[in-house]
Scaffold this motif. Structure first.
Motif, mmCIF file in Angstrom:
data_model
loop_
_atom_site.group_PDB
_atom_site.id
_atom_site.type_symbol
_atom_site.label_atom_id
_atom_site.label_comp_id
_atom_site.label_asym_id
_atom_site.label_seq_id
_atom_site.Cartn_x
_atom_site.Cartn_y
_atom_site.Cartn_z
ATOM 1 N N PRO A 354 -50.466 1.658 14.919
ATOM 2 C CA PRO A 354 -49.416 2.325 14.151
ATOM 3 C C PRO A 354 -49.917 3.668 13.640
ATOM 4 O O PRO A 354 -51.110 3.847 13.402
ATOM 5 C CB PRO A 354 -49.152 1.360 12.990
ATOM 6 C CG PRO A 354 -50.392 0.565 12.852
ATOM 7 C CD PRO A 354 -50.971 0.448 14.236
ATOM 8 N N GLY A 355 -49.005 4.621 13.498
ATOM 9 C CA GLY A 355 -49.389 5.923 12.978
ATOM 10 C C GLY A 355 -48.783 7.054 13.773
ATOM 11 O O GLY A 355 -48.457 6.917 14.969
ATOM 12 N N HIS A 356 -48.618 8.174 13.096
ATOM 13 C CA HIS A 356 -48.063 9.374 13.709
ATOM 14 C C HIS A 356 -48.956 10.558 13.365
ATOM 15 O O HIS A 356 -49.239 10.817 12.190
ATOM 16 C CB HIS A 356 -46.637 9.619 13.198
ATOM 17 C CG HIS A 356 -45.709 8.474 13.464
ATOM 18 N ND1 HIS A 356 -45.028 8.336 14.652
ATOM 19 C CD2 HIS A 356 -45.386 7.391 12.700
ATOM 20 C CE1 HIS A 356 -44.305 7.221 14.611
ATOM 21 N NE2 HIS A 356 -44.496 6.636 13.425
ATOM 22 N N HIS A 389 -50.089 9.800 9.467
ATOM 23 C CA HIS A 389 -49.396 9.076 8.406
ATOM 24 C C HIS A 389 -48.786 7.796 8.974
ATOM 25 O O HIS A 389 -48.699 7.603 10.197
ATOM 26 C CB HIS A 389 -48.309 9.951 7.760
ATOM 27 C CG HIS A 389 -47.254 10.433 8.707
ATOM 28 N ND1 HIS A 389 -46.114 9.713 8.992
ATOM 29 C CD2 HIS A 389 -47.173 11.569 9.452
ATOM 30 C CE1 HIS A 389 -45.368 10.378 9.856
ATOM 31 N NE2 HIS A 389 -45.984 11.518 10.153
ATOM 32 N N ASP A 390 -48.382 6.891 8.070
ATOM 33 C CA ASP A 390 -47.847 5.574 8.429
ATOM 34 C C ASP A 390 -48.834 4.794 9.289
ATOM 35 O O ASP A 390 -48.458 4.137 10.271
ATOM 36 C CB ASP A 390 -46.498 5.707 9.151
ATOM 37 C CG ASP A 390 -45.434 6.346 8.273
ATOM 38 O OD1 ASP A 390 -45.463 6.088 7.041
ATOM 39 O OD2 ASP A 390 -44.586 7.098 8.788
ATOM 40 N N THR A 391 -50.084 4.862 8.896
ATOM 41 C CA THR A 391 -51.166 4.201 9.630
ATOM 42 C C THR A 391 -51.445 2.816 9.031
ATOM 43 O O THR A 391 -50.817 2.397 8.056
ATOM 44 C CB THR A 391 -52.453 5.029 9.546
ATOM 45 O OG1 THR A 391 -52.838 5.140 8.161
ATOM 46 C CG2 THR A 391 -52.241 6.424 10.109
#
Length: 455
Positions: A354-356, A389-391
């Motif tokens: 997960p992550g961007h 982010h969103d990791t």
């Protein structure tokens, strides 16, 4: 003198600050001596992947890092002694300014008795350049100052004003004129890699190096520097903890931030390295036990990486099988869900984590850090112009070498470890072996194997 020491001419090339032209001077000097038929061994002080590629292209031989904090004094001593056995000349390019950092390039020069030549961009000054050079020469009396190299000069008169203002024990060794064709091409994170893209880039690089080498000919800088005695270091061979393990290593234009010392250590511990390209290959090599995705420039090739869905599926399958995966910086960005490039275009990545990731034009992160992993503490560094982010929630943060603030986040899921940190494997071989799936039962080291100077 120690009976085990070996003498070799050697010179450390530093500067007043970053951006003064020390890579140009070091590469041009290496090219000049190579054209004279000499074997030139070149090193780079501090963490760096890009400058060493330019230096290696100029010298025709691999370039290793020398850093008292990241690698340790014993590693540096071993590297220099080995080079002295094989080379006619040793060149070391410094990092940042001569006295910047703890330890600094000056600390390295003093530790090994290396004479120092300092590059100074003299644009907009004349006699003041001599005053700055004299300050550099006198600041650490125990350092052997070899002389000054003036860069970006406007005329012969400009050079003469500087030369006449310097004392005999801090001479002007050489000068380079203010010419655009001497500058090495660069972009975010640093210099453009040789061999990247089409062949005309290498021809352009060779032309710049040859032109700069010609300008150094017939100057005192082109003469062989003083010989320095180098003694061997006593370093135990790494334990054979990776015998029989096949490790896939991503290596192409998108993933090129690879220290040769890291690869050599994995092989010395018994690993079989199998290289592949996430840009060109459709699948991972068969039969892998572990995977290493190093840093690089995935943002420049994000569209091609996004289009290669079979490679993404192959990596996801290896992760699902529970194989060990180590992803550093650009490798971590590739494993995440998306990557937004510098033009603001979002690309689908491997979707293993997960992550961007998002590229940023400013406020990049850099500096020396260690990774406090469950397997042991491995030293390394960070250098990136992106954020994620969103990791996952991190299991730990890097420990900065000289600042109390938390460093880079370290993520782990199963046998997959990912971070912005670039690790220097020889700083803790046993911990590295465990990261790549070495059999259990090996006691994690309580201290770093190699004593480090300047920590």
């Amino acid at each position: 003198m120690n009976s085990n020491s070996i003498q070799c001419p050697a010179l450390l090339i530093s500067a007043m600050a970053s951006g003064q032209g020390k890579t140009t001077v070091t590469a041009a000097l290496a090219r000049y001596h190579r054209r004279q038929g000499r074997r030139v061994a070149v090193f780079k002080t501090g963490p760096d992947y890009l400058d060493p590629q330019i230096l290696a292209h100029a010298a025709g031989s691999p370039v290793a890092p020398l850093d008292l904090w990241m690698a340790g004094e014993a590693f540096c001593r071993q590297q220099l002694h080995r080079a002295a056995r094989e080379a006619d000349l040793i060149l070391v390019e410094g990092a940042m300014g001569l006295f910047d950092g703890t330890p600094s390039s000056a600390d390295l020069a003093i530790a090994f008795g290396l004479p120092v030549a300092c590059v100074l961009n003299a644009r907009g000054m004349a006699q003041t350049a001599a005053a700055v050079g004299l300050g550099l020469a006198r600041f650490r009396p125990e350092m052997h100052f070899h002389g000054l190299v003036a860069n970006a000069l406007g005329s012969e008169r400009h050079r003469q004003l500087i030369a006449d203002s310097l004392p005999a024990d801090a001479p002007l060794l050489a000068s380079l004129p203010r010419r655009d064709e001497l500058a090495l091409p660069s972009r975010h994170l640093g210099l453009i890699q040789p061999g990247e893209g089409d062949d005309p880039h290498n021809r352009e690089l060779d032309a710049r190096l040859d032109a700069a080498a010609e300008l150094l000919a017939d100057t005192p800088l082109a003469e062989l520097p003083p010989s320095v005695p180098f003694t061997a270091a006593e370093i135990a061979p790494p334990p054979p903890l990776l015998v029989g393990r096949r490790i896939g290593v991503a290596r192409d234009a998108a993933f090129s931030f690879l220290y040769a010392a890291n690869l050599q250590l994995l092989e010395a511990m018994g690993a079989e390295l199998r290289y592949f390209s996430p840009l060109r290959d459709k699948h991972l090599p068969a039969g892998l036990d572990a995977l290493w995705l190093p840093g690089g420039y995935p943002e420049l090739y994000a569209a091609r990486l996004a289009a290669n869905r079979s490679m993404a599926a192959s990596i996801a399958a290896l992760d699902a099988d529970g194989s060990a995966i180590v992803a550093e910086c650009g490798g971590m960005l590739y494993l995440q869900q998306t990557l937004t490039d510098q033009q603001g275009v979002r690309h689908r990545m491997a979707e293993v984590l997960p992550g961007h990731g998002e590229m940023r034009s400013k406020r990049g992160c850099q500096g020396m850090q260690s990774a406090p992993l469950p397997e042991g503490e491995i030293r390394g560094h960070a250098h990136h112009h992106s954020r994620s982010h969103d990791t996952l929630d991190p299991i730990a943060h890097g420990v900065r070498a000289s600042h109390p603030a938390p460093g880079e986040a370290i993520f782990r899921r199963g046998q997959l470890t990912a971070s912005y940190l670039h690790l220097f494997f020889p700083s803790q071989p046993q911990a590295v072996a465990a990261l790549f799936g070495a059999p259990p039962g090996v006691e994690p080291p309580k201290e770093r194997q190699n004593a480090t100077s300047g920590a």
